[in-house]
Design a protein around this motif. Structure first.
Motif, mmCIF file in Angstrom:
data_model
loop_
_atom_site.group_PDB
_atom_site.id
_atom_site.type_symbol
_atom_site.label_atom_id
_atom_site.label_comp_id
_atom_site.label_asym_id
_atom_site.label_seq_id
_atom_site.Cartn_x
_atom_site.Cartn_y
_atom_site.Cartn_z
ATOM 1 N N ASP A 149 -20.493 2.619 -28.993
ATOM 2 C CA ASP A 149 -19.035 2.754 -28.970
ATOM 3 C C ASP A 149 -18.392 1.555 -29.670
ATOM 4 O O ASP A 149 -18.166 0.517 -29.052
ATOM 5 C CB ASP A 149 -18.529 2.869 -27.528
ATOM 6 C CG ASP A 149 -17.020 3.076 -27.470
ATOM 7 O OD1 ASP A 149 -16.410 3.330 -28.527
ATOM 8 O OD2 ASP A 149 -16.461 2.994 -26.353
ATOM 9 N N LYS A 160 -12.992 -2.045 -31.482
ATOM 10 C CA LYS A 160 -13.064 -3.032 -30.394
ATOM 11 C C LYS A 160 -13.205 -4.432 -30.969
ATOM 12 O O LYS A 160 -13.686 -4.600 -32.084
ATOM 13 C CB LYS A 160 -14.308 -2.748 -29.524
ATOM 14 C CG LYS A 160 -14.206 -1.538 -28.632
ATOM 15 C CD LYS A 160 -15.474 -1.393 -27.805
ATOM 16 C CE LYS A 160 -15.423 -0.176 -26.889
ATOM 17 N NZ LYS A 160 -14.404 -0.242 -25.835
ATOM 18 N N ASN A 216 -19.573 6.584 -31.744
ATOM 19 C CA ASN A 216 -18.134 6.518 -32.024
ATOM 20 C C ASN A 216 -17.930 5.437 -33.083
ATOM 21 O O ASN A 216 -18.037 4.249 -32.777
ATOM 22 C CB ASN A 216 -17.356 6.183 -30.746
ATOM 23 C CG ASN A 216 -15.846 6.183 -30.960
ATOM 24 O OD1 ASN A 216 -15.341 6.824 -31.893
ATOM 25 N ND2 ASN A 216 -15.119 5.470 -30.111
ATOM 26 N N ASP A 221 -10.592 4.815 -29.103
ATOM 27 C CA ASP A 221 -11.517 4.153 -28.181
ATOM 28 C C ASP A 221 -11.575 4.862 -26.819
ATOM 29 O O ASP A 221 -12.413 4.536 -25.990
ATOM 30 C CB ASP A 221 -11.120 2.681 -28.011
ATOM 31 C CG ASP A 221 -12.250 1.831 -27.479
ATOM 32 O OD1 ASP A 221 -13.397 2.336 -27.427
ATOM 33 O OD2 ASP A 221 -12.001 0.660 -27.117
ATOM 34 N N ALA A 222 -10.672 5.808 -26.583
ATOM 35 C CA ALA A 222 -10.787 6.618 -25.349
ATOM 36 C C ALA A 222 -11.536 7.894 -25.725
ATOM 37 O O ALA A 222 -11.006 9.004 -25.677
ATOM 38 C CB ALA A 222 -9.415 6.914 -24.775
ATOM 39 N N GLU A 223 -12.801 7.703 -26.173
ATOM 40 C CA GLU A 223 -13.600 8.801 -26.728
ATOM 41 C C GLU A 223 -14.448 9.502 -25.677
ATOM 42 O O GLU A 223 -14.772 10.678 -25.825
ATOM 43 C CB GLU A 223 -14.497 8.262 -27.857
ATOM 44 C CG GLU A 223 -15.821 7.621 -27.416
ATOM 45 C CD GLU A 223 -15.665 6.383 -26.546
ATOM 46 O OE1 GLU A 223 -14.594 5.761 -26.584
ATOM 47 O OE2 GLU A 223 -16.619 6.037 -25.807
HETATM 48 MN MN MN Z 1 -14.399 3.588 -26.097
#
Ligand code: MN
Ligand code: BES
Ligand code: ZN
Length: 505
Positions: free
Chosen positions: A274, A281, A324, A351-353
């Motif tokens: 991620d 991030k 991701n 990022d809210a995957e």
């Molecule tokens: Mn994430």
């Protein structure tokens, strides 16, 4: 490590090392420690009187009998205060003493069933002890080209010693159960420990196929094209950005006696890396995001154990697996996607995957008309802020299912803490342009994520377990070395075992 169970008297067995637990505040010794003290002419009492070893929790000491005995050494471990003793402390003490024996360079040990005089049944004692030492001795060494340190001194055999024929039979059952479960926990740990260039979605699919071939499950793997045909727009929105092929993995375990029973569906988030995607991030700590597939690993482990133990319950495991990544074909903030359920989702942050891939898995699960759905995911940093590394977050729509999960957490020591899913949280994920948005801002971040998932669970009793804080240990724990914990496997297997032997919800 070879595990044997036999009947015998502890002080009369030939052994490199015999282990026993000692309480801190007991007036006199009990269980295995008492028998060993008697056989050695008071060696243990003598040590306690000296004050060098007091029975403080997880402190160890080695003793060498001078009398002619078939045992070479006794390794003691403190059990702490009797009134504070729990099954989880028993796990910690057993694992600690096993490591102490390993660190002496000894490669086998004798483990008495009444190691701690714990009051557990013979079967549960055996299960708890064997599980604890298997998990406590675990090491991830796949990438060490030289066997350094403890690696050289790996353990060869552990013999569990029962006192009577009835205990022997019960202990054999407990030990066999523990071996299947620990093997599954170690599988999950290995998968989580492996870096994302090895533990790819295809690697997870390969692992699922191996489990299926070994234990007679049905494994179905969808690639991106098949997922597209099925309509998995939420899963695919995450997958498009990565060049590493995505996989939507389904494992079906149907014991012959339960051919028509509605299954329990287990869903595990498997983001093999991620990066955050376009909403990238910060670099610091990003390496830990190889662990973002821990939910998927736990589901694969639980499926393996359920089948190996032939649990009498129909279980389907679903593991949506993808990276991701940011790229020219990645999804972007502001995009609106159509999920398998038909609901549209406005992307606030890429990022809210996790909730996106879980949304399609939850919808896919409806096909099985399941009795219950449980998803497990390293879903939110907010859950780590709320509960730290001590407990996983538990949310859900069915109190009976929640209670069952809490009971399994209690007996396995994999702590969960229930968090609410008030309708208020729904307000935070309302979108002006789509049916919902994929992030609800900072407040109650673990709960808006849970609330998002709830929209895809339909009417099926559903629970969500956020393991973001518990999947990885940055410090060693009593029966978990630093690194991947394999959290969730034991909890799920315990739940399935109880489910199979009662009437479900
Ligand atoms: Mn994430
Ligand atoms: N995989 C992360 C959550 C996570 C954080 C797991 C720390 C393990 C340790 C998840 O995909 C994520 O990035 N969540 C975001 C959601 C937010 C953008 C709404 C988070 O928690 O910051
Ligand atoms: Zn994630």
């Amino acid at each position: 490590m070879k595990i044997q169970v036999k009947k015998g008297y502890i002080a009369a067995e030939r052994s490199e090392a015999v282990v026993a637990g000692v309480f801190e505040d007991a007036k006199k010794l009990s269980g295995a420690a008492a028998a060993l003290d008697w056989a050695t002419g008071g060696l243990i009492m003598g040590m306690l009187k000296s004050g060098d070893f007091t029975g403080k929790l997880n402190k160890t000491a080695a003793l060498y009998p001078e009398k002619e005995l078939p045992l070479k050494r006794i390794v003691l471990v403190g059990l702490g205060k009797q009134k504070d003793f729990t099954r989880d402390k028993l796990r910690g003490a057993a694992a600690t003493v096993a490591r102490a024996v390993r660190d002496l360079g000894v490669t086998s040990m004798l483990l008495p069933l009444d190691f701690a005089h714990s009051g557990l049944s013979a079967q549960h004692s055996a299960q708890t002890l064997i599980e604890a030492i298997s998990l406590g001795l675990y090491q991830f060494k796949e990438y060490k080209t030289k066997n350094n340190g403890n690696g050289d001194k790996s353990f060869k055999a552990c013999t569990l010693l029962a006192g009577t024929a009835a205990e022997l039979a019960a202990a054999k059952k407990g030990a066999a159960y523990a071996q299947a479960v620990s093997k599954a926990v170690c599988l999950a740990r290995d998968l989580v420990s492996r870096p994302s260039n090895a533990a790819t979605p295809s690697h997870l699919a390969h692992t699922a196929k191996t489990i299926a071939a070994q234990h007679g499950l049905v494994c179905t793997v969808l690639d991106k094209q098949q997922a597209k045909k099925t309509g998995m727009g939420a899963f695919l929105s995450v997958a498009w950005g990565s060049d590493e092929p995505a996989r939507f993995i389904i494992l079906d375990y149907k014991p012959s006696a339960k051919k028509t029973a509605p299954p329990i569906v287990l869903i595990g988030k498997a983001i093999t890396f991620d990066s955050g995607g376009i909403s990238i991030k910060p670099a610091q700590g990003m390496e830990e995001m190889k662990t973002d597939m821990a939910g998927g690993a736990a589901v694969l482990g639980a499926m393996q154990a359920a089948a190996a133990l032939k649990l009498p319950v129909h279980v389907v495991g679903i593991v949506p697996a993808t990276e991701n990544m940011p790229s020219g074909h990645a999804f972007k903030p502001g995009d609106i996607i159509k999920s398998l359920s038909g609901k549209t989702i406005e992307i606030i942050t890429t990022d809210a995957e996790g909730r996106l891939i879980l949304a399609d898995a939850l919808t896919y699960a409806q096909r099985y008309k399941p009795a219950a759905i449980i998803d497990m995911a390293t879903l939110t940093g907010a859950c780590v802020l709320a509960l730290g590394h001590a407990a996983s977050g538990l949310m859900g729509t069915d109190e009976k299912l929640i209670k069952k999960i809490q009971a399994a957490a209690e007996s396995t020591g994999e702590k969960v803490w229930q968090l609410p899913l008030y309708e208020d949280y729904g307000e935070q994920i309302k979108s002006d342009v789509a049916d919902m948005k994929n992030a609800g801002g900072k407040p109650a971040g673990a709960l808006t994520a849970g609330y998002f998932l709830k929209a895809f669970a339909g009417d099926i009793p559903w629970a969500h377990i956020d393991i973001a804080g518990t999947a990885w240990a940055s410090k060693p724990l009593p029966y978990t070395p630093k690194g991947a914990t394999g959290v969730g496997v034991r909890l799920l297997v315990e739940l399935l075992e109880k489910w199979g032997n009662t009437a479900g919800l």
